[in-house]
Design a protein around this motif. Structure first.
Motif, PDB file in Angstrom:
ATOM      1  N   TYR A  98     -14.984 -36.857 -30.045  1.00  0.00           N
ATOM      2  CA  TYR A  98     -14.604 -38.232 -30.349  1.00  0.00           C
ATOM      3  C   TYR A  98     -15.285 -38.706 -31.632  1.00  0.00           C
ATOM      4  O   TYR A  98     -14.665 -39.307 -32.520  1.00  0.00           O
ATOM      5  CB  TYR A  98     -14.957 -39.174 -29.193  1.00  0.00           C
ATOM      6  N   ALA A  99     -16.578 -38.378 -31.717  1.00  0.00           N
ATOM      7  CA  ALA A  99     -17.331 -38.779 -32.908  1.00  0.00           C
ATOM      8  C   ALA A  99     -16.753 -38.151 -34.163  1.00  0.00           C
ATOM      9  O   ALA A  99     -16.739 -38.743 -35.239  1.00  0.00           O
ATOM     10  CB  ALA A  99     -18.808 -38.403 -32.745  1.00  0.00           C
ATOM     11  N   ALA A 100     -16.212 -36.951 -34.008  1.00  0.00           N
ATOM     12  CA  ALA A 100     -15.682 -36.232 -35.166  1.00  0.00           C
ATOM     13  C   ALA A 100     -14.296 -36.727 -35.555  1.00  0.00           C
ATOM     14  O   ALA A 100     -14.028 -37.024 -36.724  1.00  0.00           O
ATOM     15  CB  ALA A 100     -15.646 -34.734 -34.882  1.00  0.00           C
ATOM     16  N   VAL A 101     -13.401 -36.795 -34.581  1.00  0.00           N
ATOM     17  CA  VAL A 101     -11.990 -37.044 -34.910  1.00  0.00           C
ATOM     18  C   VAL A 101     -11.421 -38.292 -34.249  1.00  0.00           C
ATOM     19  O   VAL A 101     -10.226 -38.588 -34.411  1.00  0.00           O
ATOM     20  CB  VAL A 101     -11.108 -35.815 -34.551  1.00  0.00           C
ATOM     21  N   GLY A 102     -12.239 -38.993 -33.469  1.00  0.00           N
ATOM     22  CA  GLY A 102     -11.797 -40.281 -32.942  1.00  0.00           C
ATOM     23  C   GLY A 102     -10.840 -40.210 -31.775  1.00  0.00           C
ATOM     24  O   GLY A 102     -10.176 -41.205 -31.466  1.00  0.00           O
ATOM     25  N   VAL A 103     -10.731 -39.058 -31.143  1.00  0.00           N
ATOM     26  CA  VAL A 103      -9.893 -39.005 -29.934  1.00  0.00           C
ATOM     27  C   VAL A 103     -10.780 -38.768 -28.715  1.00  0.00           C
ATOM     28  O   VAL A 103     -11.704 -37.964 -28.743  1.00  0.00           O
ATOM     29  CB  VAL A 103      -8.799 -37.903 -30.013  1.00  0.00           C
ATOM     30  N   ARG A 104     -10.473 -39.531 -27.638  1.00  0.00           N
ATOM     31  CA  ARG A 104     -11.197 -39.368 -26.375  1.00  0.00           C
ATOM     32  C   ARG A 104     -10.404 -38.383 -25.522  1.00  0.00           C
ATOM     33  O   ARG A 104      -9.326 -38.706 -25.019  1.00  0.00           O
ATOM     34  CB  ARG A 104     -11.300 -40.699 -25.629  1.00  0.00           C
ATOM     35  N   MET A 105     -10.963 -37.186 -25.366  1.00  0.00           N
ATOM     36  CA  MET A 105     -10.275 -36.173 -24.573  1.00  0.00           C
ATOM     37  C   MET A 105     -10.421 -36.534 -23.088  1.00  0.00           C
ATOM     38  O   MET A 105     -11.488 -36.925 -22.635  1.00  0.00           O
ATOM     39  CB  MET A 105     -10.880 -34.785 -24.846  1.00  0.00           C
ATOM     40  N   ASP A 106      -9.333 -36.350 -22.353  1.00  0.00           N
ATOM     41  CA  ASP A 106      -9.374 -36.669 -20.920  1.00  0.00           C
ATOM     42  C   ASP A 106      -8.918 -35.464 -20.095  1.00  0.00           C
ATOM     43  O   ASP A 106      -8.324 -35.603 -19.034  1.00  0.00           O
ATOM     44  CB  ASP A 106      -8.506 -37.891 -20.625  1.00  0.00           C
ATOM     45  N   VAL A 107      -9.195 -34.309 -20.637  1.00  0.00           N
ATOM     46  CA  VAL A 107      -8.717 -33.098 -19.990  1.00  0.00           C
ATOM     47  C   VAL A 107      -9.690 -31.958 -20.293  1.00  0.00           C
ATOM     48  O   VAL A 107     -10.333 -31.935 -21.337  1.00  0.00           O
ATOM     49  CB  VAL A 107      -7.286 -32.769 -20.509  1.00  0.00           C
ATOM     50  N   LEU A 108      -9.821 -31.054 -19.324  1.00  0.00           N
ATOM     51  CA  LEU A 108     -10.580 -29.815 -19.540  1.00  0.00           C
ATOM     52  C   LEU A 108      -9.656 -28.635 -19.278  1.00  0.00           C
ATOM     53  O   LEU A 108      -8.898 -28.679 -18.301  1.00  0.00           O
ATOM     54  CB  LEU A 108     -11.778 -29.731 -18.589  1.00  0.00           C
ATOM     55  N   PRO A 109      -9.704 -27.581 -20.072  1.00  0.00           N
ATOM     56  CA  PRO A 109     -10.549 -27.451 -21.258  1.00  0.00           C
ATOM     57  C   PRO A 109      -9.963 -28.198 -22.447  1.00  0.00           C
ATOM     58  O   PRO A 109      -8.764 -28.464 -22.491  1.00  0.00           O
ATOM     59  CB  PRO A 109     -10.526 -25.938 -21.521  1.00  0.00           C
ATOM     60  N   MET A 110     -10.851 -28.511 -23.381  1.00  0.00           N
ATOM     61  CA  MET A 110     -10.432 -29.160 -24.625  1.00  0.00           C
ATOM     62  C   MET A 110     -10.106 -28.047 -25.621  1.00  0.00           C
ATOM     63  O   MET A 110     -10.773 -27.853 -26.632  1.00  0.00           O
ATOM     64  CB  MET A 110     -11.543 -30.086 -25.120  1.00  0.00           C
ATOM     65  N   SER A 111      -9.060 -27.311 -25.259  1.00  0.00           N
ATOM     66  CA  SER A 111      -8.678 -26.119 -26.007  1.00  0.00           C
ATOM     67  C   SER A 111      -7.934 -26.532 -27.277  1.00  0.00           C
ATOM     68  O   SER A 111      -7.453 -27.663 -27.385  1.00  0.00           O
ATOM     69  CB  SER A 111      -7.803 -25.236 -25.128  1.00  0.00           C
ATOM     70  N   PRO A 112      -7.828 -25.650 -28.266  1.00  0.00           N
ATOM     71  CA  PRO A 112      -7.202 -26.017 -29.530  1.00  0.00           C
ATOM     72  C   PRO A 112      -5.855 -26.731 -29.375  1.00  0.00           C
ATOM     73  O   PRO A 112      -5.664 -27.795 -29.986  1.00  0.00           O
ATOM     74  CB  PRO A 112      -7.085 -24.675 -30.255  1.00  0.00           C
TER      75      PRO A 112
END
Lengths: 765, 765
Positions: free
Chosen positions: B739-753
């Protein structure tokens, strides 16, 4: 007052029985590991020789050979002594017995060892090792070895003498004559010269007895893995895993902490599987190769290169007054140590007169090196040949005085308060009781039966025997499982069913069924230090440890229940497998219930004990034997054999009977057939079971084992130990029966057909 | 006040290290025995089906095939429940998971097993077994499985609900709707509605996390010998030999006394080697053949048919006042149990908010069956996915309130006296200390570095994690050898170097060097009952047992010396490896001297202990992570990773660091790549290490492990247990860094490419 038991005295099937009859049990030779190499030993063809040179180049070049070891691979132990469970041992001798250093002292002595990818290649490579010997004259007879001018085995051997001990200061720079006599023991009680003067009759006789082997079915074996971190694991069939650990540690100059010994199942030992032979060799081969190595002996090696029991020369002189009271006795015992000092001469001296209460004694014992394999323990070591001598002389006294030989034994029996030749005073023992039981036994009362051939005379003989048995250290641990079963780990290797006899004592003390105890034998990392399985000690000492462990469990169970019930532990008592309230005996929890609750709540219960009990009072046995002699061939047939023995308390009567029967049979073999036959080059000429004649079932009647129970007062269950004394009386009893049949007093063991025949012919002439 | 230690805190080489690096260590698959048969498993190709018929005739006819087993060979456990060390288990489910009865519930489920003379023939025979299936619709997603109309796995499954518990009387004859929801947990503290009303900010987010596998290197294995006497020996790689014994006993309806489990070395478990899969199957194949049988899994079977950790759906709602004090939190957690009930939902509920002291809580947890393998424990089971959810929400609150995320965590940290969601009050714990150490760590103070590609944005994230750790039962015994070394036997199987960490605690307590302790792991007959190696408990609880055993040895040594010196034991004290006279401290004997004397005189010394200690306070961890994101592919690179953890006391800092690093790496794999990918037939499409992407050394920076020591006040050395909590924070920390890098809050695992890429694209649009 007879104690009643729930478990002790019953006859459950031994825990290892099924594994053994179905072939599942893993003996030493069954060891396997990935990358395992196979080791074989090159043995000396000479009985006495210097090793001039060993050239291993051709053998090493053989494809599949991975390493060769000689004594150069073992640390030079110089003359370092160590006490390794069999008494003090000269380490350089023990080392040389594993791989000869400089000299060979007997034919079959290990000189080199090969590790190869399979046993065939290893054997092939053994033949390619070129060893140059400078052959020396040899001596294989104890009497000849003591004579001046005899070939000397060890140039540096000095007689250690109890009769004339001398300090180094006294010795000064004196140049002592080379000798083969390693030790001279002397024990005195009273004044034997005066005793003989008081005697109405004095009989003196001398005896020669042959070297005999324990004859265990399983040959020696050892596997070893010397790991990259310098730790060593050994798998072997042994009577004492901790004893092997101690010996290997000393021989390889390693801390015992670096060594783990895993005892595999053992196919008989009888004292012969205490000393190490192959273990250090397997270890150095593994060190050299970085792989596990298994080394096996064949049968010939077992005969020629392990530790049989010594041949001996024994002279006994006994005097008695006209009432049949022994007034004095003297003995001269010379035991063949074999290649290195260490015969059981001490035990021979201690046992020879210990059936009797004799006021005046003089015993001289000699430990003598000869060019034969280094002797080792064999079931009551040194006592059987000694008893043969004494019991024959006693028989002759009884004959001359016309006294019933059992009455004579009862009259003269050692008893509580009698002194043993080497000093100790006997506690409660069963010498009188065994003779009394013999006297009233139907066998003794029955007349001799008549055979189909009236030309074959028959006779009956009796003899007694004593063995002291030992105590030593034992440990057990016992974890209580949630289903009320108990996992019992003992440090004693199990030869004769002691997993069961120890489990029974634990079960008895806990008040639970023996089937609920799961016994197993731990390796040296898994259980507390435990001395060797020998000296008839396991059911006695390790059983005692099991009893103590049960008490430990009881205490913990009481504490648990006190916690469950929120009462004081002092208000509770453990009784018959339950913890009860002293105040309200209806309030109780069974062992099984406590085990289940402990599994659910709080710590589980684990009992343990470590003991070093006092030595037991000793074991007594009497044999009654009827024989028939073929006067033309000298062959002796055993017609009936009754073995009476004080066992203290028979934990498992079947196994006690088995010990009595097995010991009797070994005694019969020793009496009639077994012997090492040597040629003048010092080579054993009968190193196979075909030529070394052990008794088979066809040679024997059923041995009637009669259990007498005079409980040992110190042991929790009165156990005395049973394994050894059964072998003590048979030779004497059979000699006396032969005399009764054909009128010749045999003075030699074995009383084989040619010898009996010769004696009969000599008497006729 | 800092305690000084001689052994604890040092870094000796682990005792099993050399064996493992040289390939000498024997793992389960290395088991060999004469006559060994090789077993293989026939597995279901369907995710959900009825088994109509199994025809084994053709397979049995194949030469070399010796037996075939199906569920008909296992006792029908009906719906019997048993507590087998992992909590209550439905035995019919456990049995069906070993060999399916009637139905298969996931692809890969074992249906039949073959024993043959070698593995090739066994595999061939597997193909010849003809199984008719009636295929049913399947569901592999937790949310779909909870919806009305979903395919139902178990017709008889009834929801056990804490929210609305109903008695049988209430239920009456009511026909309940079929369900996949096995359990509904509910925990409340305070009043969450009121808490949210008091909040200045409320954030609510939901998350989906994938099924992931422990990924241990060594596949499952089991060898068994069912002996002719009805006893069963099992050799296997397991986290708990006693747990295997208990499960097999229940599954085969045998008393545990009949079973011995020998733990071989284990190549990783992480929770996945607690439940049995092959052991009962090997046992029945051995029973049928009378021979030892070894059954192995391949890698695909490990993925498809052992116990991964559940996929989940989690919703978290957190409110905070404007000062950054959390006022309320709610969570909804639905965990995939897999084929049979038993997800770690309880742990998820307990852990999700336990980093924080929150006055008002409401947690609803659901255990939901889906057509995937039955889930099993995996390092802090259920906590990692829960933490991902909570820590992401916390990060967003901090962002919105403009509070430093570590200050926020320090302010809201759980501490002594805080309540855990399920009730217990925390003792002294290290939540504040770990956050404080993180805040002052150079990593947190350093600015983000710049990469070579300015188009790849970088970001930093932090997250916390909690795991409760457990106590349970442990036993050790410790025999003192004559050379002063100690043979330590522990019941805990050793996965992460605990032979060493236990030996160190024994050595510390005895005041001897750790090299003098020889630790080994006992089989179930060799040592007292010991619970599973799991729950971060071994160094804590078995170490405690070692401490108690040392005290037991000290007492015995004092008694020995009292005997040697003929003084009262009360006049002596054990201190720093010596027994000293209290009256004259110059009078002393060292441990080594006492050991040597005890070996010579009297019983040897054996210590032992059995403990069931209270549970430790729990473990806290904080991660700081810097990432770089490739905005075109969505690939996330970990640039720097600092793992800070309260370990109570680090017995062996290297192994503690290793646990922290290993757990972090597993967390990184879970965060970025690892997942079970299913097709619509319920088949896992990536059941190999090629397609199931675990992190390799090339994917990772050095993990900086920072040890914080807030000693557990009850443990003798302050140990808390370290193995599990390191896996808890990484997913949340990485999500926050992304999030700090690209501003998106991931809501899933894995945070794959692909997922990160998709999220970036979605934000752009």
């Amino acid at each position: 007052m007879t104690q009643t038991y729930q478990v002790i005295g019953t006859r459950p099937i031994r825990h290892d029985g099924i594994d053994k009859v179905t072939g599942r049990a893993l003996y030493g030779a069954d060891f396997h590991a990935a990358g395992l190499l196979h080791g074989r030993i090159v043995r000396s063809p000479h009985a006495h020789a210097k090793i001039a040179k060993i050239d291993v180049a051709r053998a090493l070049a053989l494809p599949g050979v991975e390493a060769i070891a000689t004594s150069a691979d073992l640390p030079d132990a110089a003359n370092r002594m160590a006490n390794l469970g069999e008494g003090a041992i000269n380490l350089s001798h023990l080392s040389s017995n594993c791989l000869a250093r400089g000299k060979v002292h007997y034919r079959g002595q290990a000189v080199a060892a090969v590790a190869a990818v399979n046993g065939h290649i290893a054997e092939e490579a053994c033949k390619l090792i070129q060893i140059e010997y400078e052959v020396l004259p040899c001596v294989t007879d104890v009497v000849k070895a003591m004579q001046p001018g005899a070939p000397i085995l060890h140039d540096d051997l000095v007689t250690e003498s109890m009769a004339a001990p001398r300090s180094q200061a006294e010795l000064g720079n004196e140049k002592r004559q080379p000798t083969n006599i390693a030790k001279h023991l002397q024990y005195k009680l009273g004044d034997s010269a005066k005793g003989f003067a008081d005697a109405a009759i004095v009989i003196e006789k001398s005896f020669n007895t042959a070297t005999v082997h324990q004859g265990y079915i399983e040959p020696h074996n050892a596997s070893a893995l010397w790991n990259a971190d310098g730790t060593l694991t050994i798998w072997c069939s042994t009577q004492g895993a901790f004893t092997v650990r101690a010996q290997v540690a000393e021989l390889l100059a390693m801390p015992i902490a670096k060594i783990k010994v895993v005892p595999m199942e053992i196919g008989g030992g009888f004292g012969g599987k205490i000393r190490v032979y192959l273990e250090p060799v397997a270890a150095v081969l593994s060190r050299k190769t970085g792989k596990p190595v298994k080394v096996l002996m064949d049968r010939a090696a077992c005969f020629e290169a392990t530790g049989p029991t010594p041949g001996s020369y024994i002279k006994v002189k006994v005097g008695a007054d006209k009432t049949g009271r022994i007034t004095a006795a003297e003995a001269y015992l010379a035991y063949e140590a074999g290649a290195f000092p260490g015969s059981p001469i001490w035990a021979g001296c201690v046992c020879i007169f210990s059936c009797y209460d004799i006021p005046n004694l003089l015993i001289n014992g000699y430990d003598v090196c000869v060019n034969k394999p280094a002797t080792s323990a064999y079931r009551a070591p040194g006592a059987t040949n000694a008893a043969m001598a004494m019991e024959t002389v006693v028989d002759e006294i009884c004959e001359k005085l016309k006294i019933d030989p059992l009455d004579f034994r009862i009259k003269n029996a050692a008893k509580e308060g009698s002194r043993r030749a080497d000093g100790p005073v006997f506690p409660k023992i069963g010498a009188i009781e065994t003779s009394e039981v013999a006297k009233s036994h139907p066998h003794y009362k029955a007349p001799l039966t008549k055979g189909t051939n009236p030309a074959f005379p028959r006779g009956r003989g009796v003899a007694s025997g004593f063995w002291f048995n030992i105590g030593l250290k034992s440990c057990v641990s016992a974890g209580v499982n949630g289903d009320g079963s108990v996992s019992l780990v003992e440090g004693s290797t199990d030869i004769g069913g002691t997993r069961t006899s120890i489990a029974m004592q634990l079960a008895e003390a806990l008040g639970i069924p023996v089937k609920d105890v799961k016994p197993s034998v731990g390796d040296t990392d898994a259980v507390g230090y435990t001395d060797v399985t020998g000296g008839s000690r396991v059911t006695y000492a390790t059983g005692w440890a099991a009893f103590d462990a049960a008490k430990d469990i009881q205490r913990q169970m009481i504490d648990k229940v006190a916690g469950f019930w929120k009462v004081a532990a002092d208000d509770l008592v453990y009784e018959a497998g339950t913890v009860k309230s002293k105040r309200d005996v209806s309030k109780q929890m069974t062992f099984r219930e406590i085990a289940a609750e402990a599994q659910k709540h709080g710590s589980v219960i684990v009992g343990r004990a470590s003991v070093d009990p006092p030595w037991p009072g000793g074991a007594y046995a009497v044999n009654i034997v009827d024989v028939e002699v073929d006067p033309d061939t000298g062959k002796v047939n055993i017609l009936r054999f009754t073995a009476i023995q004080d066992v203290g308390k028979a934990i498992h009567p079947s196994y006690v009977e088995g010990q009595i029967q097995g010991g009797s049979v070994q005694g019969i073999g020793w009496a009639l057939n077994e012997e090492y036959v040597y040629n003048d080059k010092g080579a054993m000429t009968n190193a196979s079971f075909l030529d070394y004649r052990m008794p088979t079932a066809l040679d024997l009647p059923m041995i009637d084992a009669v259990i007498v129970e005079v409980p040992d007062p110190k042991h929790p269950y009165g156990v005395r130990g049973v394994g050894e004394v059964p072998i003590v009386p048979p030779c004497g009893a059979i000699a006396n029966a032969i005399y009764a049949a054909v009128g010749v007093r045999m003075d030699v063991l074995p009383m084989s057909p040619p010898r009996v025949c010769k004696a009969i012919l000599a008497k006729k002439n």
